[in-house]
Design an enzyme around this catalytic site. Structure first.
Site, PDB file in Angstrom:
ATOM      1  N   THR A   7       0.760  -1.191   0.105  1.00  0.00           N
ATOM      2  CA  THR A   7       0.101   0.000   0.047  1.00  0.00           C
ATOM      3  C   THR A   7       0.722   1.141   0.055  1.00  0.00           C
ATOM      4  O   THR A   7       2.052   1.174   0.523  1.00  0.00           O
ATOM      5  CB  THR A   7      -0.817   0.047   1.073  1.00  0.00           C
ATOM      6  OG1 THR A   7      -1.624  -1.163   1.429  1.00  0.00           O
ATOM      7  CG2 THR A   7      -1.717   1.208   1.194  1.00  0.00           C
ATOM      8  N   GLU A   8       0.423   2.102  -0.744  1.00  0.00           N
ATOM      9  CA  GLU A   8       1.057   3.426  -0.845  1.00  0.00           C
ATOM     10  C   GLU A   8      -0.037   4.877  -0.589  1.00  0.00           C
ATOM     11  O   GLU A   8      -1.091   4.397  -0.686  1.00  0.00           O
ATOM     12  CB  GLU A   8       1.637   3.824  -2.125  1.00  0.00           C
ATOM     13  CG  GLU A   8       2.583   2.820  -2.717  1.00  0.00           C
ATOM     14  CD  GLU A   8       3.368   3.087  -3.986  1.00  0.00           C
ATOM     15  OE1 GLU A   8       3.162   3.939  -4.690  1.00  0.00           O
ATOM     16  OE2 GLU A   8       4.560   2.247  -4.143  1.00  0.00           O
ATOM     17  N   ILE A  38       1.881  -0.155   6.850  1.00  0.00           N
ATOM     18  CA  ILE A  38       2.397  -1.396   6.559  1.00  0.00           C
ATOM     19  C   ILE A  38       2.307  -1.985   7.932  1.00  0.00           C
ATOM     20  O   ILE A  38       3.367  -1.639   8.839  1.00  0.00           O
ATOM     21  CB  ILE A  38       3.885  -1.348   6.024  1.00  0.00           C
ATOM     22  CG1 ILE A  38       3.762  -0.339   4.570  1.00  0.00           C
ATOM     23  CG2 ILE A  38       4.490  -2.898   5.812  1.00  0.00           C
ATOM     24  CD1 ILE A  38       2.897  -1.230   3.541  1.00  0.00           C
ATOM     25  N   GLY A 123      -5.174 -12.985   2.783  1.00  0.00           N
ATOM     26  CA  GLY A 123      -5.677 -12.115   3.736  1.00  0.00           C
ATOM     27  C   GLY A 123      -7.155 -11.746   3.935  1.00  0.00           C
ATOM     28  O   GLY A 123      -7.415 -11.561   5.253  1.00  0.00           O
ATOM     29  N   ARG A 124      -7.764 -11.872   2.880  1.00  0.00           N
ATOM     30  CA  ARG A 124      -9.336 -11.666   2.915  1.00  0.00           C
ATOM     31  C   ARG A 124     -10.088 -12.919   3.861  1.00  0.00           C
ATOM     32  O   ARG A 124     -10.896 -12.283   4.723  1.00  0.00           O
ATOM     33  CB  ARG A 124     -10.052 -11.339   1.662  1.00  0.00           C
ATOM     34  CG  ARG A 124      -9.646 -10.017   1.140  1.00  0.00           C
ATOM     35  CD  ARG A 124     -10.000  -9.877  -0.449  1.00  0.00           C
ATOM     36  NE  ARG A 124      -9.780  -8.633  -0.637  1.00  0.00           N
ATOM     37  CZ  ARG A 124      -9.636  -8.126  -2.038  1.00  0.00           C
ATOM     38  NH1 ARG A 124      -9.934  -8.946  -3.039  1.00  0.00           N
ATOM     39  NH2 ARG A 124      -9.239  -7.007  -2.420  1.00  0.00           N
ATOM     40  N   GLN A 160     -38.272  -9.429  25.942  1.00  0.00           N
ATOM     41  CA  GLN A 160     -38.161  -9.761  24.583  1.00  0.00           C
ATOM     42  C   GLN A 160     -37.577  -8.791  23.544  1.00  0.00           C
ATOM     43  O   GLN A 160     -36.806  -9.441  22.567  1.00  0.00           O
ATOM     44  CB  GLN A 160     -39.723 -10.213  24.213  1.00  0.00           C
ATOM     45  CG  GLN A 160     -39.908 -10.907  22.856  1.00  0.00           C
ATOM     46  CD  GLN A 160     -41.360 -11.154  22.343  1.00  0.00           C
ATOM     47  OE1 GLN A 160     -41.917 -10.142  22.009  1.00  0.00           O
ATOM     48  NE2 GLN A 160     -41.668 -12.440  22.416  1.00  0.00           N
ATOM     49  N   ILE A 219     -27.076  -2.900  23.601  1.00  0.00           N
ATOM     50  CA  ILE A 219     -27.619  -3.735  24.900  1.00  0.00           C
ATOM     51  C   ILE A 219     -26.971  -3.180  26.095  1.00  0.00           C
ATOM     52  O   ILE A 219     -27.552  -3.117  27.253  1.00  0.00           O
ATOM     53  CB  ILE A 219     -27.395  -5.267  24.722  1.00  0.00           C
ATOM     54  CG1 ILE A 219     -28.335  -5.780  23.418  1.00  0.00           C
ATOM     55  CG2 ILE A 219     -27.414  -6.157  25.936  1.00  0.00           C
ATOM     56  CD1 ILE A 219     -28.006  -7.029  23.206  1.00  0.00           C
ATOM     57  N   GLY A 222     -25.466   3.049  28.073  1.00  0.00           N
ATOM     58  CA  GLY A 222     -24.403   3.865  28.272  1.00  0.00           C
ATOM     59  C   GLY A 222     -23.102   3.281  28.534  1.00  0.00           C
ATOM     60  O   GLY A 222     -22.182   3.806  28.665  1.00  0.00           O
ATOM     61  N   GLU A 245      -7.768  -4.873   3.810  1.00  0.00           N
ATOM     62  CA  GLU A 245      -7.793  -5.955   2.724  1.00  0.00           C
ATOM     63  C   GLU A 245      -8.767  -5.784   1.647  1.00  0.00           C
ATOM     64  O   GLU A 245      -9.283  -6.775   1.194  1.00  0.00           O
ATOM     65  CB  GLU A 245      -7.860  -7.118   3.470  1.00  0.00           C
ATOM     66  CG  GLU A 245      -6.608  -7.477   4.414  1.00  0.00           C
ATOM     67  CD  GLU A 245      -5.406  -7.560   3.640  1.00  0.00           C
ATOM     68  OE1 GLU A 245      -5.641  -8.243   2.457  1.00  0.00           O
ATOM     69  OE2 GLU A 245      -4.265  -7.841   4.224  1.00  0.00           O
TER      70      GLU A 245
END
Length: 272
Positions: A7-8, A38, A123-124, A160, A219, A222, A245
């Protein structure tokens, strides 16, 4: 330890657009360019760097090279200060007339793009597995909290509305895990094109984990926003899964292209 130097700053999804170059000079190559985000870049003993050996050839002009950590001309930047997955450090890497022997080239010139895509497919699957783990951790925390939190002398698990949320979370976790295991099993098949299945697993599992974590925070109420509860960190760690990825949008492109490829071949008169 290894690092994957692809990656760049201006070439993430657009891999053929990378601008790092490797110029042949006798029995050596001289690498110039910059990489970022990287993983393990600051700790790796060996970095596999992808660079253009033929800038005019697009993806077919990319080659892969082994660069050792102490190679002159390699400079490692400061680690990134990230929102989540903070234990997985990422770094910028700078190559300034970084000279390496030609024997450090991985494969032939021009094979780098193919090699990178094979690594990314694997990787994925890894990200899909991460998504399953994060989702299951979020569900476990939500289930535990719902059995302990009292409202009007009842645990919230007895309501519920909470039960429906827990059931929906469980469905997402189970389906994400099942498909991820299925996609991973196909990797062992010789010659199998994994891209579509890996992208499907990554897309579904990462987005399912988002849904699960969102419900887990809800759930907790806060308390889910407070650092003393594990769900706060889980919430931060999850967000990257739909980005690295290949973003969710990129996965959809990969899946759609795989689906449409036979149609395109028939339209062009190619026997399938």
């Amino acid at each position: 330890m290894f690092a994957f130097g692809l990656t760049e700053p201006n070439a993430g999804t657009d891999v053929p657009g990378l601008t790092t170059t490797a110029v042949k000079d006798g029995d050596d190559y001289i690498i110039n360019g910059k990489k970022h985000y990287i993983s393990n870049g600051g700790n790796a003993d060996i970095i596999v760097v992808y660079a253009k050996t033929d800038p005019a050839a697009g993806s077919r002009g990319i080659s892969a090279f082994i660069v050792e950590r102490d190679t002159p001309g390699l400079r490692i930047g400061e680690g990134d200060d990230k929102l989540g997955i903070r234990a997985a450090r990422t770094y910028e890497l700078f190559f300034e007339d970084c000279r390496i022997p030609a024997k450090n080239r991985v494969g032939d010139e021009g094979e780098g793009f193919k090699l990178a895509m094979e690594v990314i497919d694997r990787g994925r699957l890894g990200v899909a597995a991460m998504a399953v783990g994060i989702a299951r951790a979020a569900l476990d925390e939500a289930l535990k909290y719902s059995k302990e939190r009292l409202v009007a002398n009842k645990t919230i698990a007895e309501f519920q509305g909470i039960q429906f949320m827990l059931a929906e979370m469980n469905v997402d976790v189970e389906l994400a895990q099942t498909y991820t295991y299925y996609a991973a099993s196909l990797k062992d098949k010789k010659g199998y094109r994994l891209s579509k299945k890996a992208s499907t697993a990554k897309l579904f599992a990462s987005e399912a984990s988002n849904r699960v974590v969102q419900k887990a925070i809800q759930i907790h109420g806060g308390n889910g926003y407070m650092k003393k509860y594990p769900i706060e960190r889980i919430y931060r760690d999850q967000r990257i899964l739909e980005i690295f990825e290949g973003t969710s949008q990129v996965q959809k492109i990969v899946i759609a292209q795989a689906m449409l490829k036979p149609i395109k071949q028939v339209q062009e008169g190619i026997r399938v």
